[in-house]
Structure formats: structure tokens, C-alpha cells
Design an enzyme around this catalytic site. Sequence first.
Site, short mmCIF file in Angstrom:
data_model
loop_
_atom_site.label_atom_id
_atom_site.label_comp_id
_atom_site.label_asym_id
_atom_site.label_seq_id
_atom_site.Cartn_x
_atom_site.Cartn_y
_atom_site.Cartn_z
N PRO A 25 0.66 -1.18 -0.03
CA PRO A 25 0.13 -0.08 0.02
C PRO A 25 0.78 1.11 -0.03
O PRO A 25 1.87 1.43 0.69
CB PRO A 25 -0.85 -0.03 1.45
N THR A 27 0.34 5.79 -0.24
CA THR A 27 -0.38 6.76 -0.41
C THR A 27 -0.36 7.43 -1.71
O THR A 27 0.61 7.62 -2.25
CB THR A 27 -0.21 7.81 0.84
N GLN A 101 -6.74 -1.62 1.97
CA GLN A 101 -6.27 -1.28 3.22
C GLN A 101 -6.98 -0.17 3.84
O GLN A 101 -7.46 0.82 3.44
CB GLN A 101 -4.86 -0.89 2.79
N HIS A 169 -4.50 -1.38 8.98
CA HIS A 169 -3.53 -0.92 9.01
C HIS A 169 -2.82 -0.34 10.41
O HIS A 169 -3.19 0.45 10.88
CB HIS A 169 -3.65 0.40 8.34
N ASN A 172 2.57 2.37 11.22
CA ASN A 172 3.10 3.49 11.08
C ASN A 172 2.12 4.77 11.95
O ASN A 172 2.02 5.75 11.52
CB ASN A 172 2.80 3.82 9.49
N TYR A 174 -0.55 4.57 13.23
CA TYR A 174 -1.87 5.09 13.13
C TYR A 174 -2.72 4.38 14.40
O TYR A 174 -2.16 3.84 15.22
CB TYR A 174 -2.82 4.63 12.04
#
Length: 394
Positions: A25, A27, A101, A169, A172, A174
Site C-alpha cells: 500500500p 499513499t 487497506q 493498518h 505507521n 495510526y
Amino acid sequence: MAYQFLNGFKFDNGVQLKNRVVMSPMTTMTSFYNGMVTTDEVNYYASRAGGPGMIITGVANVSASGKGFEGELSVAEDAMIPGLARVARALHKNGTKAVLQIFHAGRKSTTKVLRGDQPVSASAVAAVYPPDSETPRALTNEEIEQIIVDFGEATRRAIAAGFDGVELHGANTYLLQQFFSPNSNQRTDKWGGDRDGRMTFAKAVIASVKAAISKYAQGPFLLGYRISPEEIETPGIRLADSLYFVDQIRDEVSYVHTSMGSYKRTSLNDKTDTTPILAQFAAHTKGHTTLLGIGSVEQPADAEAALAGGADLIAMGREFLREPQWVQKVARGDEASIRTQISPADMDELSIPSVMQVYLTTSFKSVMHFTTDTDKAENYTEQLAPMEGFEKKL
């Protein structure tokens, strides 16, 4: 040469991949203001479909409070289904499987992005990186329960749009990671406390998604979980915590997807631990679930090495930006033409959306191997990369 990664792969639930290569994935920042799919996004995915056995989309938020940045996909409303179906159809070229995702950004958002609303998280603790992060508002119990429902509803929509799976997800920095981290979760109720208590939210989200799959999916449907092995702040998630986490979820998910800038990485916090993190994860997933290895895989030799290091599937991100035909070229013995560098002048030709081009040449410049870059490429075997949630100020 007969490469192992070109062989097919079958998940425990029956989903079959034509090879072991996955596009990770990334962005795009190319959706409309409300999260609806744009034609630029569809074209970007279509140009990379057909080669990998599976493609995982960039993140889609499951609720309005979960939006982390402008141009982000959304799966928060039924109105998003037609656009997401366009993406799924584009990804299915030549048998490639499509995974959506899904996430909630939590404190990794801003009041500006949320149109005046304060970001939310497990606790009212600002992120360490970047240093000027806003202090979020602690979620109420009712809000947490609603977000768990939102993940299930997002899964229903992914199924309706024709995807073959969803990936949570949890990496990272989140929201899923925020609840597990002792840095961001300082709650004393059932959603916090000790390490097991901090896993409560993730387990509830997984259960919600599994319930939606059971109710709405007509056939085998994947449930992946992406995880960041370590945090560098103190207190923070350590490798032992993540391996414990994997032990708790490994029989509940179709695969575990590590988030690292290099598949060769060893522990960032314990320099005496010289065993690659990938191998340590493999020791915990083997016999239970599938492991996706990732990080600076560029050449076929890298992919083979990651498989040998314990991964079941090989995920590549940046290399598919530079070389959309990577799998096809390897399969026909045309490795000499594989691009491991990218010219800014070629990004239109490579169907990289214009907004995505801007942040690739700014925030992500150090990881892209631009032909015009005179700086030495950074090595992420011993440090966090920008895509892992560690943001350096330019």
C-alpha cells in the site's frame, strides 16, 4: 532462472495467488476532497495491475474522524462503493487479487484536515514525531465502540465493491498502533492498562471485521494485519511486544504484513540483537498464518533473499512506482531493463498522479532513487523510513 517468488501461493482460507509478489500500500493523495475515487487513481492502479499476485491499495478511512490527510481514500459511506469498485476491477487485471487497506488515523491527523474537529486517540497525548503534532482528544467508550463498528461496515463495503480482502493498518503510528503503544495509550479502563489491555481495541476490530466477512462474503476473503515492529520513543512498543501481539492474532488473520524500510533490518532498540526482524516474525507466524516481508526489495535477488529469510510473500512499494512491469520483465528474462531509479521527467508516463509526484519529490525524496538526486540514498536497515510514520522536517 527459476525464481521461487514466481510460484503460485494459496492462503489457508483458499484464496489463490498466481505468484508471491505483492504491491504494498502506498499513499496517492489523489482522491476527491470527500474520499471518492478519481480517474487518476484508477489509472495509477491499472498500470501496475496484472503482474503482482496481489495489490494492496493505499489507506481508506473507515470514518470521518479517521481521515489523516487530504486526498485520502474513504470507505466510510456506501456512496464510496461505486468508485472503489472501479479500483477493484482495475486491479483484477490478469488475475491479480485486490485488497483494500483500511484504517483510522487517530492522532496522526490535524484539526485542519478534520475541518475544525480535534484529532482523537486512545489518550490525550501528542505524537513525538513530528515535534509539532497536535494533542488529540481521548476517545470516549462510546466513540471507541462506534469505530469498531465502522471497521466492520468498511469491510462490508469492500466486499460489495468486489475486493478480495481488507488489510487493517495497524502500523505507521495510526490508531490501531496508538492503542497498543504505552506511549499513546495511557488509559486505565478496559481499553488500556497493561500490554494485554492495550490489545483489546485491536482484537475487537479484528472480531468486527471477521463478523462482517462471515456475514457478507460469498467466498474466501482475506483479512490482513499490518504492524510496525518497533517504536523508537520511550515508552514505546518494543520488538518483544510486537512478537507477543502476533502470537495473539496469528490464528485470527490471513496474513501479517510487517512495515519496515528494509527487509534486512535488525532491532533498532537492541543493537545486541542481530537476528533480522523478518526471521523473528517468521518464527512466530510459521504454521499459523502467512507472513509478508517488505523493505527495499528492488532486484529479484532481494525478493529471493526475503523469502529465504522467512517471508511467505514479498511486498514491494517504491519499486513498483519506478517499474510497473517488474514481474512481467522478470518472468520473461528481461531483468536488465528493470528500473531501480526513476526520472522525475518520466512520472507522467508511469501514471503517477500529479499530487503524488509532489510529495515523492519532497517528503519522500530520500527513498525514491531519483536520477537527479545527488545525495546518497539512505539506508533503512538501521533507521525508520518516512513511510513508517517517522516524518523529518524538510
